[in-house]
Design an enzyme around this catalytic site. Structure first.
Site, PDB file in Angstrom:
ATOM      1  N   GLN A  65       0.877  -1.177   0.000  1.00 55.02           N
ATOM      2  CA  GLN A  65       0.000   0.000   0.000  1.00 55.02           C
ATOM      3  C   GLN A  65       0.907   1.217   0.000  1.00 55.02           C
ATOM      4  O   GLN A  65       1.555   1.507   0.997  1.00 55.02           O
ATOM      5  CB  GLN A  65      -0.918  -0.033   1.234  1.00 55.02           C
ATOM      6  CG  GLN A  65      -1.637   1.283   1.530  1.00 55.02           C
ATOM      7  CD  GLN A  65      -2.542   1.757   0.396  1.00 55.02           C
ATOM      8  OE1 GLN A  65      -3.207   0.954  -0.254  1.00 55.02           O
ATOM      9  NE2 GLN A  65      -2.554   3.049   0.131  1.00 55.02           N
TER      10      GLN A  65
ATOM     11  N   GLY B 199     -10.950   0.856   1.787  1.00 54.69           N
ATOM     12  CA  GLY B 199     -12.051   0.350   0.982  1.00 54.69           C
ATOM     13  C   GLY B 199     -11.512  -0.069  -0.375  1.00 54.69           C
ATOM     14  O   GLY B 199     -11.803  -1.139  -0.899  1.00 54.69           O
TER      15      GLY B 199
ATOM     16  N   MET C 294      -8.011   0.993  -3.306  1.00 55.44           N
ATOM     17  CA  MET C 294      -6.850   1.804  -3.653  1.00 55.44           C
ATOM     18  C   MET C 294      -6.710   1.773  -5.165  1.00 55.44           C
ATOM     19  O   MET C 294      -6.698   0.711  -5.792  1.00 55.44           O
ATOM     20  CB  MET C 294      -5.606   1.251  -2.959  1.00 55.44           C
ATOM     21  CG  MET C 294      -4.337   2.032  -3.271  1.00 55.44           C
ATOM     22  SD  MET C 294      -4.422   3.770  -2.691  1.00 55.44           S
ATOM     23  CE  MET C 294      -3.461   4.588  -3.961  1.00 55.44           C
TER      24      MET C 294
ATOM     25  N   ASN D  11      -4.769   1.704  -7.636  1.00 49.68           N
ATOM     26  CA  ASN D  11      -3.549   1.346  -8.355  1.00 49.68           C
ATOM     27  C   ASN D  11      -3.863   1.178  -9.842  1.00 49.68           C
ATOM     28  O   ASN D  11      -4.798   0.466 -10.202  1.00 49.68           O
ATOM     29  CB  ASN D  11      -2.958   0.090  -7.727  1.00 49.68           C
ATOM     30  CG  ASN D  11      -2.586   0.317  -6.273  1.00 49.68           C
ATOM     31  OD1 ASN D  11      -1.951   1.319  -5.949  1.00 49.68           O
ATOM     32  ND2 ASN D  11      -3.021  -0.567  -5.389  1.00 49.68           N
TER      33      ASN D  11
ATOM     34  N   HIS E 224     -15.574   4.723  -7.354  1.00 47.84           N
ATOM     35  CA  HIS E 224     -14.605   5.681  -6.806  1.00 47.84           C
ATOM     36  C   HIS E 224     -13.186   5.383  -7.313  1.00 47.84           C
ATOM     37  O   HIS E 224     -12.519   6.265  -7.858  1.00 47.84           O
ATOM     38  CB  HIS E 224     -14.669   5.626  -5.272  1.00 47.84           C
ATOM     39  CG  HIS E 224     -13.706   6.539  -4.589  1.00 47.84           C
ATOM     40  ND1 HIS E 224     -14.056   7.795  -4.121  1.00 47.84           N
ATOM     41  CD2 HIS E 224     -12.397   6.395  -4.286  1.00 47.84           C
ATOM     42  CE1 HIS E 224     -12.996   8.371  -3.578  1.00 47.84           C
ATOM     43  NE2 HIS E 224     -11.970   7.537  -3.657  1.00 47.84           N
ATOM     44  N   GLU E 225     -12.753   4.151  -7.136  1.00 45.96           N
ATOM     45  CA  GLU E 225     -11.378   3.827  -7.538  1.00 45.96           C
ATOM     46  C   GLU E 225     -11.205   3.972  -9.051  1.00 45.96           C
ATOM     47  O   GLU E 225     -10.165   4.408  -9.530  1.00 45.96           O
ATOM     48  CB  GLU E 225     -10.989   2.423  -7.077  1.00 45.96           C
ATOM     49  CG  GLU E 225     -11.145   2.160  -5.570  1.00 45.96           C
ATOM     50  CD  GLU E 225     -10.619   3.252  -4.660  1.00 45.96           C
ATOM     51  OE1 GLU E 225      -9.703   3.991  -5.062  1.00 45.96           O
ATOM     52  OE2 GLU E 225     -11.144   3.385  -3.536  1.00 45.96           O
TER      53      GLU E 225
ATOM     54  N   HIS F 150     -10.659   7.537 -10.042  1.00 47.88           N
ATOM     55  CA  HIS F 150      -9.279   7.977  -9.826  1.00 47.88           C
ATOM     56  C   HIS F 150      -8.407   7.780 -11.072  1.00 47.88           C
ATOM     57  O   HIS F 150      -7.327   8.368 -11.165  1.00 47.88           O
ATOM     58  CB  HIS F 150      -8.636   7.193  -8.683  1.00 47.88           C
ATOM     59  CG  HIS F 150      -8.845   7.774  -7.313  1.00 47.88           C
ATOM     60  ND1 HIS F 150      -8.498   9.059  -6.986  1.00 47.88           N
ATOM     61  CD2 HIS F 150      -9.331   7.220  -6.166  1.00 47.88           C
ATOM     62  CE1 HIS F 150      -8.762   9.277  -5.700  1.00 47.88           C
ATOM     63  NE2 HIS F 150      -9.274   8.171  -5.174  1.00 47.88           N
TER      64      HIS F 150
ATOM     65  N   TYR G  98     -12.816  14.507   0.784  1.00 43.83           N
ATOM     66  CA  TYR G  98     -13.744  13.810  -0.103  1.00 43.83           C
ATOM     67  C   TYR G  98     -15.042  14.599  -0.251  1.00 43.83           C
ATOM     68  O   TYR G  98     -15.458  14.927  -1.355  1.00 43.83           O
ATOM     69  CB  TYR G  98     -14.093  12.438   0.475  1.00 43.83           C
ATOM     70  CG  TYR G  98     -12.953  11.448   0.545  1.00 43.83           C
ATOM     71  CD1 TYR G  98     -11.933  11.597   1.485  1.00 43.83           C
ATOM     72  CD2 TYR G  98     -12.902  10.363  -0.312  1.00 43.83           C
ATOM     73  CE1 TYR G  98     -10.889  10.681   1.561  1.00 43.83           C
ATOM     74  CE2 TYR G  98     -11.863   9.439  -0.243  1.00 43.83           C
ATOM     75  CZ  TYR G  98     -10.863   9.610   0.694  1.00 43.83           C
ATOM     76  OH  TYR G  98      -9.839   8.705   0.756  1.00 43.83           O
TER      77      TYR G  98
HETATM   78  N1  BES Z   1      -6.819   6.683  -2.336  1.00 41.84           N
HETATM   79  C1  BES Z   1      -7.757   6.306  -1.358  1.00 41.84           C
HETATM   80  C2  BES Z   1      -7.178   5.508  -0.231  1.00 41.84           C
HETATM   81  C3  BES Z   1      -6.171   6.267   0.602  1.00 41.84           C
HETATM   82  C4  BES Z   1      -6.442   7.542   1.061  1.00 41.84           C
HETATM   83  C5  BES Z   1      -4.995   5.658   0.950  1.00 41.84           C
HETATM   84  C6  BES Z   1      -5.508   8.211   1.831  1.00 41.84           C
HETATM   85  C7  BES Z   1      -4.047   6.316   1.715  1.00 41.84           C
HETATM   86  C8  BES Z   1      -4.304   7.608   2.160  1.00 41.84           C
HETATM   87  C9  BES Z   1      -8.908   5.519  -1.976  1.00 41.84           C
HETATM   88  O1  BES Z   1      -9.239   5.925  -3.261  1.00 41.84           O
HETATM   89  C10 BES Z   1     -10.142   5.771  -1.147  1.00 41.84           C
HETATM   90  O2  BES Z   1     -10.512   6.899  -1.058  1.00 41.84           O
HETATM   91  N2  BES Z   1     -10.744   4.745  -0.585  1.00 41.84           N
HETATM   92  C11 BES Z   1     -11.939   4.855   0.200  1.00 41.84           C
HETATM   93  C12 BES Z   1     -13.138   4.399  -0.555  1.00 41.84           C
HETATM   94  C13 BES Z   1     -14.079   5.446  -0.970  1.00 41.84           C
HETATM   95  C14 BES Z   1     -15.301   4.917  -1.629  1.00 41.84           C
HETATM   96  C15 BES Z   1     -14.360   6.560  -0.045  1.00 41.84           C
HETATM   97  C16 BES Z   1     -11.817   3.970   1.420  1.00 41.84           C
HETATM   98  O3  BES Z   1     -10.739   3.424   1.654  1.00 41.84           O
HETATM   99  O4  BES Z   1     -12.750   3.816   2.152  1.00 41.84           O
HETATM  100 ZN    ZN Z   2     -10.056   7.873  -3.238  1.00 41.52          ZN
END
Ligand code: BES
Ligand code: ZN
Length: 627
Positions: free
Chosen positions: A161, A295, A297, A299, A322-323, A326, A403
């Site tokens: 990660q 939730g 990532m 990548n 969401h992913e 990105h 967000y």
């Molecule tokens: N990029 C993020 C995960 C992240 C954020 C990793 C900050 C490290 C630091 C990922 O896209 C994300 O936002 N995941 C969310 C899901 C979303 C639907 C809100 C999560 O992990 O819950």
């Molecule tokens: Zn995100």
């Protein structure tokens, strides 16, 4: 001029037959040199010398829990540059040479617990260096899972990660989102395991490498910020979901995962219709074991996802939207520093909602948007004003404000100018800044030049600087209301004025309806009422991790002891921060009673979590064994 070393030509030819890849990597991306683009979380000095390409040749050793081998770095140096500064966090380096094998002097500077240390290499005239190294025992990017923590229970598992600054614990490079690099990799793993990475997967089967091992090759020709280099190794199976989409997961999870994610191909084409071509080739999803801390990532080419979204009713595939989003906001146009993370997460939360709406209809889009508004209000209430600025401290923005305040900002612009104009602008924005870093100031300048174009009335109505730089929520914020959730509010009203819990029928509720209901219950409840809730809605035994988490928070806040067994069962087996931190926090907020329960459960669960989750919980609870 840049070097690019191609492996054996014959291999590349066979590889091209399997996966179409472009012939050569993209030319280096520009870096930003404005003061607001300076990354205080990286030691790199990219204006002196910067990495443009990383070539990894690494072996994964599950016995010692280390990744080791070489990283060859191509360097673009200013005229006369004789040293390069890389980021390092606990790497065990044995030597650094130029491409002819001559040793280069290097030094690891003072270590900071969060940022790690600068690794300064005297490169002289060399513009390609080779670092021989392995990861250290505390590598924060690496999740090493024993077989017990996997679905199959027979084989170990590893996943990385990178976001935000963890990749410096396994890759010696300039670990800053504003310094984009292309990469290639050869990864050697035990023969009974499969390796996947966030780039073109050139060797679907693996090539024998001796001593019971085989190797996989990968390449990413586009320049990406280094936090997006990701690797997973485990007992993985694959199933296509569409022509350019598919899912990887452990064999026993494959059917359920493929069913839940069957709309993925449609999501990709929907996203393209909204904001332009998907530029990364394949879009696959890796469904990880439950210790995965997020939730999802983003990548590139391979979203990593928590298995907690697999609830059988597709009610959490907004995480996939969401992913996927990105792939534009974050991976194409990237926050130059983590102080502007809202450019990644806020844009993505907005875009995600547009995908959800287009694929599942307006009602569903409104439900998700309204819930995001709830979260926004909750965070605004709990945060200190200074923690509510979109452009802010790289470690400091509160909760999910990046967000939800970010998404609300874009929604507000959308409503002010109308969808057609806004959507056309946003597509052109992604296109203009593709494969480049961005700052808040850069976005606002682009918006003024290409959307507002001197319209004084529009400029005044938008209040852009207030949105971007000031605390709180501007008065023009748009709140999308959901009819579906209004029905839940009516149920809540009945229940809150005394109606029996048995009169509630949640049998067809989505995760979002459950969350509106559970989070809308007054925080103070009697033991009798909690017992009724639990009995009639089967909360302690819920298989929906979102429902279970929201219930356990309420139970903890009321010191409801019959739910402790459910906590002790749930918390050690789920590692997703968003679902477990609130429960631990609610317990920790209940004085000695809650702290001792939390510490006891954590003592049992700690070994199951990813290093980044351990860091957060150690801070909250202390890492001593249970008291
Ligand atoms: N990029 C993020 C995960 C992240 C954020 C990793 C900050 C490290 C630091 C990922 O896209 C994300 O936002 N995941 C969310 C899901 C979303 C639907 C809100 C999560 O992990 O819950
Ligand atoms: Zn995100």
């Amino acid at each position: 001029m840049r070097f690019f070393v191609v492996p054996a030509a014959a291999l590349v030819t066979t590889v091209l037959a399997v996966t179409p890849v472009s012939a050569r990597p993209d030319a280096p991306s520009p870096i930003l040199t404005t003061p607001d683009a300076r990354d205080t979380l990286s030691y790199a000095q990219p204006q002196v010398a910067r990495v443009t390409h990383v070539d990894l040749n690494l072996a994964v050793d599950f016995r010692t829990k280390t990744i080791g081998g070489t990283a060859a770095l191509d360097i673009l140096g200013a005229p006369g540059a004789h040293e390069i500064v890389l980021d390092d966090n606990g790497l065990i380096i044995s030597k650094i040479t130029d491409s002819a094998g001559r040793s280069l002097p290097y030094q690891v500077g003072a270590h900071d617990e969060y940022k790690g240390a600068p690794l300064t290499v005297q490169i002289g005239a060399a513009r390609r260096i080779i670092v021989t190294y392995r990861s250290g025992p505390e590598a924060s990017a690496l999740g090493w899972l024993s077989p017990a923590l996997t679905a199959g229970k027979k084989k170990p598992y590893l996943y990385t990660q990178g976001q935000s600054i963890n990749n410096r614990s396994w890759i010696p490079t300039q670990d800053s989102p504003g310094i984009r690099q292309s990469w290639t990799a050869k990864i050697t793993v035990p023969s009974d395991l499969v390796a996947v990475m966030s780039g073109d997967r050139l060797t679907p089967k693996g090539v024998p490498a001796g001593r019971g091992r085989h190797s996989y090759r990968f390449r990413m020709d586009h320049n990406v910020p280094p936090y997006l280099i990701a690797l997973a190794v485990g007992d993985l199976a694959f199933r296509p979901l569409g022509p350019r989409t598919g899912v990887y997961t452990e064999p026993s999870m494959l059917d359920r995962a493929a069913r839940e994610l069957s709309d993925t191909e449609k999501m990709v084409s929907t996203a393209e219709k909204l904001y332009g071509p998907y530029r990364w080739g394949r879009y696959d999803i890796l469904v990880l074991p439950p210790s995965f801390p997020y939730g999802g990532m983003e990548n590139p080419t391979l979203t990593f996802a928590t298995p907690t979204i697999i609830t059988g009713d597709k009610s959490n595939v907004d995480v996939i939207a969401h992913e996927l989003a990105h792939s534009w906001s974050g991976n194409l146009v990237t926050n130059a520093t983590w102080s502007d993370i809202w450019l990644n997460e806020g844009f993505t939360t907005y875009f995600e909602n547009r995908i959800d709406e287009a694929v599942y209809g307006q009602a569903r889009g409104a439900t998700l948007a309204d819930l995001s508004w709830d979260n926004l209000q909750r965070d605004l209430k709990e945060a200190k004003p200074d923690q509510t600025r979109l452009h802010g401290d790289p470690e400091g923005t509160f909760g999910e404000l990046d967000y939800n305040k970010g998404a609300t900002f874009l929604r507000t612009i959308e409503v002010a100018v109308g969808r057609p104009r806004w959507d056309a602008y946003l597509s052109s924005y992604f296109d203009r800044h593709a494969f480049q870093p961005q700052t808040t100031a850069g976005f606002l300048a682009d918006l003024r030049a290409n959307l507002i174009k001197g319209d004084k009335d529009l400029e005044a109505r938008l209040d852009l600087d207030k949105w971007a730089y000031r605390p709180g929520l501007p008065a023009n914020a748009i709140h999308i209301r959901s009819a579906t959730l209004t029905k839940i509010d009516e149920t809540l009203e009945r229940v809150n004025s005394g109606a029996a819990m048995a009169s509630v029928d949640p049998s067809r509720w989505s995760t979002q309806e459950w969350l509106r209901f559970l989070n809308g219950l007054p925080r103070k409840q009697t033991p009798a009422r909690l017992a009724e809730l639990d009995r009639d809605l089967h909360l302690s035994a819920s298989n929906n991790p979102y429902v279970r988490s929201a219930w356990l928070v309420l139970a903890a806040q009321n010191r409801y002891e019959p739910a402790i067994a459910s906590m002790a069962e749930f918390l050690p087996r789920v590692g997703r921060g968003l679902l477990i931190f609130p429960v631990y926090r609610a317990l920790a907020g209940q004085g000695d009673w809650g702290r001792s329960i939390a510490r006891r459960i954590y003592a049992d669960a700690r070994g199951n979590y990813h290093p980044t989750v351990i860091m957060t919980l150690d801070k909250l609870l202390g890492n001593a064994p249970a008291s």
